[in-house]
Write an enzyme that holds these catalytic residues in place. Sequence first.
Site, mmCIF file in Angstrom:
data_model
loop_
_atom_site.group_PDB
_atom_site.id
_atom_site.type_symbol
_atom_site.label_atom_id
_atom_site.label_comp_id
_atom_site.label_asym_id
_atom_site.label_seq_id
_atom_site.Cartn_x
_atom_site.Cartn_y
_atom_site.Cartn_z
ATOM 1 N N ARG A 100 -2.102 4.132 -17.872
ATOM 2 C CA ARG A 100 -1.340 2.751 -18.710
ATOM 3 C C ARG A 100 -2.703 2.467 -20.069
ATOM 4 O O ARG A 100 -1.483 2.028 -21.338
ATOM 5 C CB ARG A 100 -1.085 1.524 -17.868
ATOM 6 C CG ARG A 100 0.520 2.126 -17.382
ATOM 7 C CD ARG A 100 1.251 0.343 -16.182
ATOM 8 N NE ARG A 100 2.243 1.235 -15.738
ATOM 9 C CZ ARG A 100 2.903 1.261 -14.294
ATOM 10 N NH1 ARG A 100 2.157 -0.193 -14.196
ATOM 11 N NH2 ARG A 100 3.612 1.328 -13.846
ATOM 12 N N LYS A 122 15.095 3.605 -0.142
ATOM 13 C CA LYS A 122 16.604 3.250 0.229
ATOM 14 C C LYS A 122 17.580 2.721 -0.779
ATOM 15 O O LYS A 122 17.329 3.517 -2.112
ATOM 16 C CB LYS A 122 16.426 1.010 0.441
ATOM 17 C CG LYS A 122 15.643 0.804 1.115
ATOM 18 C CD LYS A 122 15.146 0.157 2.314
ATOM 19 C CE LYS A 122 14.009 -1.047 1.702
ATOM 20 N NZ LYS A 122 14.230 -2.615 0.906
ATOM 21 N N GLY A 160 8.624 4.138 -10.743
ATOM 22 C CA GLY A 160 6.667 4.628 -10.242
ATOM 23 C C GLY A 160 6.547 5.543 -8.865
ATOM 24 O O GLY A 160 5.432 6.049 -9.732
ATOM 25 N N GLY A 213 11.080 0.193 -12.408
ATOM 26 C CA GLY A 213 11.932 -1.229 -12.696
ATOM 27 C C GLY A 213 13.280 -1.823 -13.538
ATOM 28 O O GLY A 213 14.126 -1.257 -13.632
HETATM 29 P P1 ADP Z 1 10.662 5.082 -6.916
HETATM 30 O O1 ADP Z 1 9.635 4.284 -7.014
HETATM 31 O O2 ADP Z 1 10.437 6.117 -7.874
HETATM 32 O O3 ADP Z 1 11.942 4.880 -7.673
HETATM 33 P P2 ADP Z 1 11.399 4.374 -3.662
HETATM 34 O O4 ADP Z 1 10.339 3.613 -4.731
HETATM 35 O O5 ADP Z 1 12.448 4.330 -4.408
HETATM 36 O O6 ADP Z 1 10.788 5.334 -6.327
HETATM 37 O O7 ADP Z 1 10.500 5.740 -2.994
HETATM 38 C C1 ADP Z 1 9.388 5.943 -2.549
HETATM 39 C C2 ADP Z 1 9.614 6.129 -1.200
HETATM 40 O O8 ADP Z 1 10.522 6.606 -0.935
HETATM 41 C C3 ADP Z 1 7.815 6.983 -1.507
HETATM 42 O O9 ADP Z 1 7.200 6.587 -0.919
HETATM 43 C C4 ADP Z 1 8.269 8.208 0.144
HETATM 44 O O10 ADP Z 1 7.028 8.212 1.091
HETATM 45 C C5 ADP Z 1 9.996 7.615 0.686
HETATM 46 N N1 ADP Z 1 10.536 8.309 1.132
HETATM 47 C C6 ADP Z 1 11.465 9.361 0.648
HETATM 48 N N2 ADP Z 1 12.036 10.080 1.080
HETATM 49 C C7 ADP Z 1 11.395 9.341 2.390
HETATM 50 C C8 ADP Z 1 12.675 9.559 4.102
HETATM 51 N N3 ADP Z 1 13.195 10.985 4.060
HETATM 52 N N4 ADP Z 1 12.033 8.516 4.621
HETATM 53 C C9 ADP Z 1 10.840 7.137 4.133
HETATM 54 N N5 ADP Z 1 10.456 6.782 3.013
HETATM 55 C C10 ADP Z 1 10.375 8.278 2.370
HETATM 56 MG MG MG Z 2 8.890 2.784 -5.885
#
Ligand code: ADP
Ligand code: MG
Length: 407
Positions: free
Chosen positions: A38, A206, A364, A388
């Site tokens: 960054r 989620k 992220g 976000g």
């Molecule tokens: P981003 O930051 O890219 O938007 P998220 O914060 O929504 O992504 O999700 C990232 C997390 O989701 C990672 O830490 C990953 O380990 C977790 N994850 C992915 N698949 C699963 C799963 N099947 N069960 C639990 N956690 C998961």
């Molecule tokens: Mg995340």
Amino acid sequence: MTAQTLRDLLPTASGRTIVVRSDLNCPLDEGTVTDDGRIRASLPVITQLAEAGAKVIVMAHLGRPNGTVTPEFSLAPVAKRMRELTDIPVTLADDITGPDAQQRAQQLEPRQILLLQNVRFDARETSKNDTERTELAQEIAALAGDHAAYVNDAFGAVHRKHASVYDIATILPSYQGTLVATELHVLNQLILEPKRPYTVVLGGSKVSDKLAVIDNLLDRADTLLIGGGMAYTFLKAQGYDVASSLLEEDQIPVVKDYLARSAAGAAKIVVPVDTVVAEAFSADAAHAVVTVDAMTSGPGGSDALGLDIGPETANIYAEHIAASATVFWNGPMGVFEMENFAAGTRTVAEALSKVNGLSVVGGGDSAAAVRALGFDDEQFGHISTGGGASLEYLEGKALPGIDALAK
Ligand code: ADP
Ligand code: MG
């Protein structure tokens, strides 16, 4: 009105004080910056202004100090790294608008950079009270004196109605920084007339985090590929037993509604056909690949925990991606932090890196995943710097920091 950009400001920047909001929120380990991405991304705007003869005051936040001075969230390590990365002199104020910042701002010369201390040390930065935020923004503007201008280059913060992001833009003449302008340019290609086929890959932990974006993209994309933890709520909504996998029971009705909209002509929703189930949530847990109708028992008869999409699903997703002209990816396909559950994310990232068209990685953890898995940023069309903020933009929400610049 469209916002003015750095290009409009540079010719008039000489001798003026320019206040820049940057995103310098870097991971630290024992007072050392461990990923300076960054800082590197933010330096071009800062140095271009300094080289144009401006006195540059930089504002940034680090972590969540919640409005109190917290030494572990000091910007000192960031200032140190900035000094290593540029020849332009960088000083760090001990405070934000206090006596030290005031004195340093007064002594600031053209072609010098003054970094204010973590703006979130001041509770007014994130206050819900307009008067409090305005007061802080006025103090910052006062540091910059007459003829000052403001540049917002912190895309990761534009969805926040904060003093350094929103209110200051209502006080000083304001400009979009290059990072912000680039992000908007790319994200607009995902919203306004994307080249088709347009595929969106969604994963992460989620469904509830991504509801609004699914909602909006169902009417814009051609295909939604669902992976990660959220896939199990989709599978459950379709009647599968997902055993102990991540499940948001309360989201099942919403997910059923998405599936119905998809069947009625919105984007096609594709869910996993196989999955990697583990005995426990740990890097060395026994694991196996099963089809999604056989998740009931995990390795050795344990309660199965789905931690990645299976290889067949990964191949199906890769084929969809390969056939697309526009791909947006948010959210890892599995628990990529553990090597045994990283294969799905790796296959999808690989496919994305070969897209003949526009490929965008947002989020992220998704950006961290592609880097952790050894991909170069250059292998993708664009890696969004603001998780976000990019999601909220794709949800169709207004971004206060962007709107304020256009006024
Ligand atoms: P981003 O930051 O890219 O938007 P998220 O914060 O929504 O992504 O999700 C990232 C997390 O989701 C990672 O830490 C990953 O380990 C977790 N994850 C992915 N698949 C699963 C799963 N099947 N069960 C639990 N956690 C998961
Ligand atoms: Mg995340």
